[in-house]
Design a protein around this motif. Sequence first.
Motif, mmCIF file in Angstrom:
data_model
loop_
_atom_site.group_PDB
_atom_site.id
_atom_site.type_symbol
_atom_site.label_atom_id
_atom_site.label_comp_id
_atom_site.label_asym_id
_atom_site.label_seq_id
_atom_site.Cartn_x
_atom_site.Cartn_y
_atom_site.Cartn_z
ATOM 1 N N ASN A 350 6.195 -3.968 -20.778
ATOM 2 C CA ASN A 350 6.916 -4.147 -19.434
ATOM 3 C C ASN A 350 6.083 -3.547 -18.475
ATOM 4 N N LEU A 351 5.505 -2.663 -18.675
ATOM 5 C CA LEU A 351 4.640 -1.862 -17.770
ATOM 6 C C LEU A 351 3.315 -2.722 -17.333
ATOM 7 N N MET A 352 2.917 -3.682 -18.040
ATOM 8 C CA MET A 352 1.586 -4.394 -17.715
ATOM 9 C C MET A 352 1.826 -5.080 -16.513
ATOM 10 N N PRO A 353 1.015 -5.369 -15.855
ATOM 11 C CA PRO A 353 0.876 -5.981 -14.401
ATOM 12 C C PRO A 353 1.486 -7.618 -14.607
ATOM 13 N N ARG A 374 30.532 -8.623 -17.983
ATOM 14 C CA ARG A 374 30.330 -9.740 -18.955
ATOM 15 C C ARG A 374 29.161 -10.605 -18.724
ATOM 16 N N ALA A 375 29.077 -11.170 -17.405
ATOM 17 C CA ALA A 375 27.924 -12.013 -17.305
ATOM 18 C C ALA A 375 26.671 -11.297 -17.409
ATOM 19 N N GLN A 376 26.543 -9.976 -17.028
ATOM 20 C CA GLN A 376 25.196 -9.539 -17.324
ATOM 21 C C GLN A 376 24.959 -9.163 -18.673
ATOM 22 N N ARG A 377 25.877 -8.952 -19.723
ATOM 23 C CA ARG A 377 25.825 -8.861 -21.019
ATOM 24 C C ARG A 377 25.230 -9.922 -21.633
ATOM 25 N N LEU A 378 26.015 -11.071 -21.279
ATOM 26 C CA LEU A 378 25.543 -12.461 -21.885
ATOM 27 C C LEU A 378 24.164 -12.884 -21.367
ATOM 28 N N GLY A 379 23.665 -12.548 -20.122
ATOM 29 C CA GLY A 379 22.571 -12.993 -19.592
ATOM 30 C C GLY A 379 21.352 -12.158 -20.288
ATOM 31 N N GLY A 380 21.764 -10.536 -20.647
ATOM 32 C CA GLY A 380 20.999 -9.762 -21.575
ATOM 33 C C GLY A 380 20.392 -10.454 -22.930
ATOM 34 N N LEU A 381 21.619 -10.793 -23.460
ATOM 35 C CA LEU A 381 21.488 -11.593 -24.998
ATOM 36 C C LEU A 381 20.709 -12.749 -24.957
ATOM 37 N N LEU A 503 11.088 -8.279 -29.443
ATOM 38 C CA LEU A 503 12.199 -7.508 -29.402
ATOM 39 C C LEU A 503 11.800 -6.190 -28.324
ATOM 40 N N GLY A 504 10.935 -5.821 -28.507
ATOM 41 C CA GLY A 504 10.143 -4.743 -27.755
ATOM 42 C C GLY A 504 10.197 -4.924 -26.358
ATOM 43 N N LEU A 505 9.505 -6.167 -26.006
ATOM 44 C CA LEU A 505 9.571 -6.464 -24.459
ATOM 45 C C LEU A 505 10.887 -7.058 -23.889
ATOM 46 N N ALA A 506 11.929 -7.376 -24.593
ATOM 47 C CA ALA A 506 13.373 -7.771 -24.263
ATOM 48 C C ALA A 506 14.100 -6.275 -24.157
ATOM 49 N N LEU A 507 13.668 -5.359 -24.962
ATOM 50 C CA LEU A 507 14.852 -4.144 -25.093
ATOM 51 C C LEU A 507 15.225 -3.619 -23.881
ATOM 52 N N PRO A 508 14.196 -3.120 -22.994
ATOM 53 C CA PRO A 508 14.812 -2.519 -21.618
ATOM 54 C C PRO A 508 15.729 -3.448 -20.900
ATOM 55 N N TYR A 509 15.512 -4.732 -20.765
ATOM 56 C CA TYR A 509 16.270 -5.480 -20.064
ATOM 57 C C TYR A 509 17.974 -5.733 -20.582
ATOM 58 N N GLY A 510 17.613 -5.615 -22.070
ATOM 59 C CA GLY A 510 18.722 -5.912 -22.722
ATOM 60 C C GLY A 510 19.982 -4.603 -22.710
ATOM 61 N N LEU A 511 19.095 -3.645 -22.893
ATOM 62 C CA LEU A 511 19.966 -2.006 -22.880
ATOM 63 C C LEU A 511 20.307 -2.014 -21.136
ATOM 64 N N ALA A 512 19.757 -2.366 -20.410
ATOM 65 C CA ALA A 512 20.266 -2.059 -19.110
ATOM 66 C C ALA A 512 21.432 -3.039 -18.679
ATOM 67 N N ALA A 513 21.442 -4.194 -19.155
ATOM 68 C CA ALA A 513 22.412 -5.379 -19.031
ATOM 69 C C ALA A 513 23.832 -4.769 -19.900
ATOM 70 N N TRP A 514 23.538 -4.051 -20.920
ATOM 71 C CA TRP A 514 24.898 -3.370 -21.609
ATOM 72 C C TRP A 514 25.245 -1.917 -21.225
ATOM 73 N N LEU A 515 24.446 -1.337 -20.336
ATOM 74 C CA LEU A 515 24.983 -0.131 -19.923
ATOM 75 C C LEU A 515 25.727 -0.395 -18.429
ATOM 76 N N PRO A 516 26.887 0.182 -18.447
ATOM 77 C CA PRO A 516 27.609 0.040 -17.239
ATOM 78 C C PRO A 516 27.136 0.807 -16.168
#
Length: 734
Positions: A350-353, A374-381, A503-516
């Motif tokens: 995720n930090l690579m250019p 809700r939309a944010q969490r569905l989008g993250g998944l 999963l590692g690439l998607a994890l930061p975005y997914g966590l952010a989507a599930w964190l209020p």
Amino acid sequence: MFSLLLRRLFTVAIFLIAAGPLFTRAEAQFLLKTPNAAGAGGATVTTPHVSAELVAHAPDGIGPGRPLQLGLLIRHQPDWHTYWLNPGDSGLPTQLQWQLPEGIDAGEIAWPVPRKIPLGQLANYGYEGEVLLPVPLTVSPAWRPGPLAQDATFQLHASWLVCRQECIPEEGRFTLQVPIQGTTALHAAAFRAAADAHPRPLPADGGSARVDGDALELRVAGLPAGWRGRDLELFAETPGVLRHAAAPEQSWDADGLWRARVPLSPERSEGPEPLPLVLAQSGAGVRVALPVTGGWPPLAPAAEVSPALAAALAANARDAAPAAAPVTPAPLAAWLAALAGALLGGLVLNLMPCVFPVLAIKVAGFARHGQDLRAQRLGGLAYAAGVVLSFLALGAGMLALRAAGEAVGWGFQLQSPAVVAALAALFTLIGLNLAGLFEFGSLLPSSLASLQARHPVLDAFLTGVLAVAVASPCTAPFMGASLGLTATLPAAQALAIFAALGLGLALPYGLAAWLPAVARALPRPGAWMDTLRRLLAFPMFATVVWLTWVLGQQVGIDGAAALLALLVLLALVVWTLTLRGGARALLAPLSIAAGLWLAWAWAPKLVQPAPTAVAVGAPAAQGAWQAWQPDLPAQLLGQGRAVFVDYTAAWCVTCQYNKQTTLADAEVLQDFAAKNVALLRADWTRRDPAITAALGELGRTGVPVYVLHAPGRAPVVFSEILGRAELRAALAAL
């Protein structure tokens, strides 16, 4: 509306990822036929083994009765050779096919005297180092250059077999412009040397050949006086007549008559009459055609294969399947370590250019759904599903190609210029949409334009697909060893590593989507979102610049210019489609027709490989980078030098970052020079099976890879983000 564009165009990206191997295989076949595209329009073709150049000698210009010669000047890499008219026990002679102006005819190759190349109990005849194969040309009175013509154009298609222990067939196309008036004598010395090395004719009445059992007795008179008493080299122009490896029994008479007895080949295929021979001493030679007496012995009957055996062999060939490469399940601890490395590598990715363009789309997605948890969490998944499934598809494709015998590695799809050009077009459209040039709602029916509102989950899924398309060329720390292990694992274990990477690439975005807290930190939707959207167009255009530069490295400046012109036409087509009324009816069809015609005319420029410059014949200066070749590291290590190899590619942004930072650091370069380290650069921008194999030996499947070899020591493989301190420490330990 920009995400609607992604939904419509990500299908193209998915196709490109899947079709990448097809483009790559077609280009490999093209490269096998033409090692260097410079041969299609230039005078020089360079391969890893030879540099071949079409040269001319016209001391008085071009005209009837004036001397004119063309020649193929071949410079061989050390230990490599090409072949003479008669290659000996194996090999093929170099062949030249000319396309000449009407009224100009080419003669035969004036072959210089070859040298014997022993191969155990066999022998070949050929050339090493530098050799010129000259061809005399005749200009007839019928030749008529145009009234304004200043040059005559000569074209050549040459094919040669270059060998060391292994043999590689190569060929090239050459074009040379020769001034009609004036002198062309740049290579006069080479033509003089070739003329001196060409055997001069000797009258046949001064000698004879007589068949005596399984040998040929030769008698030749009139040889140069300086040769008397010396052993001569003997070369038969007709293949398969004499035993090439056998040294003739030689003697000289008092009157200067040379006698020899040479064994006949037991597999003799011809009995020429007369027998053309070349006799040589110290590189100078004579040619004589000797009459044969005594009668050639009958040829051995050709072996016959019964129809039943032929049918059985053909059936076996049809039914034979290549043996599958053996795979070994990894121990549980090693496999879990590889999974952890892949997960960490995906996080760092995720930090690579490479991922910056997709970050722009992520930011826009947060802004759009920031207050809708809700939309944010569905989008993250959905985004995570797109990333993981795309990594699985890409990994499965790579493993399938390897099982079929293809030499591919991580990021192989961007080794195809066609895929690079298509991605540049895709990101151009995304950038134009973000910049506000067009909206799909104004170009498509309302049922399609409303897809964004009806299918936001699909939009997020396809955003994940695009993330993989642009991130896969990068290799982050912890990824290299894990990806390298996939080549030896069963499919299930290997695909699990690819899934962990996704999963590692998607994890930061997914966590952010599930964190209020993330949603609460964003401002409420407003006019600022339109400004942000237009701002995010510029990362897309920056990606287009990068992709155009990558294409330029693959196909040259003409290909990059053709891509830029086509992208301008693409923007023009999109703009005309936004017009209304008569302006759209008039301009849109014209722009589409012009774009299609130019795309058809310029498409070859987007896939033709660029010339590859290979330094031949001179060692590199200390501290200068040399092009990597398969046997070069071993040669340098044999000379007692340490070797640093940079496995890189133009499409690898991490590689370019390291090249401009650590590898350009003055202190690092000073350390290299102080330790007399040879610097080699293995460019994997285009598909190169030799580099792929070298990476596999290091347990890697992608770039960047940095390796320090030292005599008597195990190779040191550095991390993908090359650190100045770790590199200097390794150099200090030499």
